[in-house]
Design an enzyme around this catalytic site. Structure first.
Site, PDB file in Angstrom:
ATOM      1  N   CYS A 121      -2.250   2.804   8.997  1.00 31.36           N
ATOM      2  CA  CYS A 121      -3.246   1.812   8.583  1.00 31.36           C
ATOM      3  C   CYS A 121      -4.456   1.805   9.513  1.00 31.36           C
ATOM      4  O   CYS A 121      -5.572   1.533   9.086  1.00 31.36           O
ATOM      5  CB  CYS A 121      -2.644   0.412   8.584  1.00 31.36           C
ATOM      6  SG  CYS A 121      -1.292   0.187   7.445  1.00 31.36           S
ATOM      7  N   HIS A 180       0.875  -1.182   0.000  1.00 26.99           N
ATOM      8  CA  HIS A 180       0.000   0.000   0.000  1.00 26.99           C
ATOM      9  C   HIS A 180       0.909   1.228   0.000  1.00 26.99           C
ATOM     10  O   HIS A 180       1.974   1.212   0.639  1.00 26.99           O
ATOM     11  CB  HIS A 180      -0.841   0.070   1.292  1.00 26.99           C
ATOM     12  CG  HIS A 180      -2.106  -0.727   1.279  1.00 26.99           C
ATOM     13  ND1 HIS A 180      -2.545  -1.412   2.411  1.00 26.99           N
ATOM     14  CD2 HIS A 180      -3.051  -0.936   0.327  1.00 26.99           C
ATOM     15  CE1 HIS A 180      -3.699  -2.009   2.117  1.00 26.99           C
ATOM     16  NE2 HIS A 180      -4.024  -1.745   0.874  1.00 26.99           N
TER      17      HIS A 180
HETATM   18  N1  ARG Z   1      -3.628  -7.183   6.625  1.00 24.31           N
HETATM   19  C1  ARG Z   1      -4.078  -5.998   5.961  1.00 24.31           C
HETATM   20  C2  ARG Z   1      -4.063  -6.203   4.458  1.00 24.31           C
HETATM   21  O1  ARG Z   1      -3.157  -6.834   3.968  1.00 24.31           O
HETATM   22  C3  ARG Z   1      -3.235  -4.822   6.345  1.00 24.31           C
HETATM   23  C4  ARG Z   1      -3.750  -3.526   5.804  1.00 24.31           C
HETATM   24  C5  ARG Z   1      -2.854  -2.368   6.128  1.00 24.31           C
HETATM   25  N2  ARG Z   1      -3.450  -1.151   5.780  1.00 24.31           N
HETATM   26  C6  ARG Z   1      -2.813  -0.119   5.211  1.00 24.31           C
HETATM   27  N3  ARG Z   1      -3.459   1.002   5.099  1.00 24.31           N
HETATM   28  N4  ARG Z   1      -1.602  -0.210   4.735  1.00 24.31           N
HETATM   29  O2  ARG Z   1      -4.928  -5.774   3.743  1.00 24.31           O
END
Ligand code: ARG
Length: 285
Positions: free
Chosen positions: A278, A178
């Site tokens: 996150c 991300h």
């Molecule tokens: N386990 C989640 C996923 O892989 C983590 C999300 C993290 N969120 C972020 N905004 N980077 O989707």
């Protein structure tokens, strides 16, 4: 908020602005599937500790003067704690999320319902996108990540939905799946100081590194070590930068630019590939 700090010997003063965040309690947080390289369902999560760490984050925001709203967590949605992915909200307009992986798809509806109850009308997306995980607002524009979760088509759809220009950036390292794992907005440029960012160049394609260099030649370049503890998954109010406590070097870089680093330990959430940012959806004014 008008906390002004001018550090002797430097000309850049930082001003914090009161922010409005949405968070989701980690009641059902767990690592039961793997959709990014950080996640391993065989590594146990200490649920009580995760709760305590998340509470510290929430209280940190509140003690800095920010408003924190909560969304009701849902059973069977263990990643719902990562509120940043719930959508993109800017200036009373919103663009809803549409998750890439089946395991998270029901979160879209939950977040959209919350926005509706808050009287924020969200555009329902056709294209795949994971909200503020891949969309970071600064000044009048939005940086948008692609490569792992959010599609380029969603960048165009988002620009239309929130009526802001979007700059697309391509992510190339699966550990930084991300945009908010490898780029942090330190100053959104909506106060007295110019916009400023920090990022980890190797997470971006060559042409996106060039875009970032051209737009922000004075950006803070984060070390690999700090990037690998998700140091860039930080939340700034323009002065205070809440960041993962393991990112010590990044904290020093922030201090050298007159920011106030506020370290928090979200070690249990890191097991899912997430940290401070996150867990935080900013409802941008
Ligand atoms: N386990 C989640 C996923 O892989 C983590 C999300 C993290 N969120 C972020 N905004 N980077 O989707």
């Amino acid at each position: 908020m008008t906390v002004m700090e001018t550090v002797a010997g430097s000309r850049t003063s930082r001003e914090s602005r009161r922010r409005h965040y949405l968070m989701c309690p980690p009641t059902y947080f767990s690592v039961t599937y793997a959709i990014n390289p950080w996640m391993d369902p065989d590594v146990p999560v200490n649920h009580e500790l995760a709760g305590i760490q998340w509470d510290v984050l929430r209280h940190t925001y509140q003690s800095l003067g920010h408003t924190v709203d909560l969304i009701e967590p849902e059973l069977d949605l263990p990643d719902m704690v990562f509120a940043a992915n719930g959508g993109l909200v800017v200036g009373g307009r919103a663009y809803s999320a549409k998750f890439r992986y089946e395991q998270r798809q029901a979160e879209s509806r939950a977040y959209r319902n919350w926005l509706e109850r808050a009287e924020i009308t969200a555009v329902e997306p056709i294209e795949t996108n994971e909200g503020e995980g891949d969309f970071l607002t600064l000044g009048s524009m939005v940086f948008a990540g692609s490569g792992f979760r959010t599609s380029i088509a969603a960048h165009i759809e988002a620009a239309d939905a929130i009526d802001r220009p979007v700059v697309s950036l391509e992510l190339v390292d699966p550990r930084f799946y991300h945009l908010d794992t490898c780029l942090a907005v330190l100053d959104d440029g909506n106060g007295p100081a110019p916009a400023e960012i920090a990022y980890y160049p190797a997470a971006f394609s060559r042409h996106s590194q060039r875009t970032l260099r051209d737009l922000f030649p004075n950006a803070i370049i984060c070390s690999e070590y700090d990037a690998l503890v998700l140091g860039l998954n930080a939340v700034s109010d323009g002065h205070n930068v809440v960041l993962p406590s393991a990112a010590i070097g990044f904290g020093e870089q922030l201090r050298a630019r007159n920011y106030n680093p506020v370290p928090v330990n979200l070690g249990e959430l890191l097991k899912s590939g997430g940290s401070v940012k996150c867990c935080t959806l900013e409802l941008h004014a």
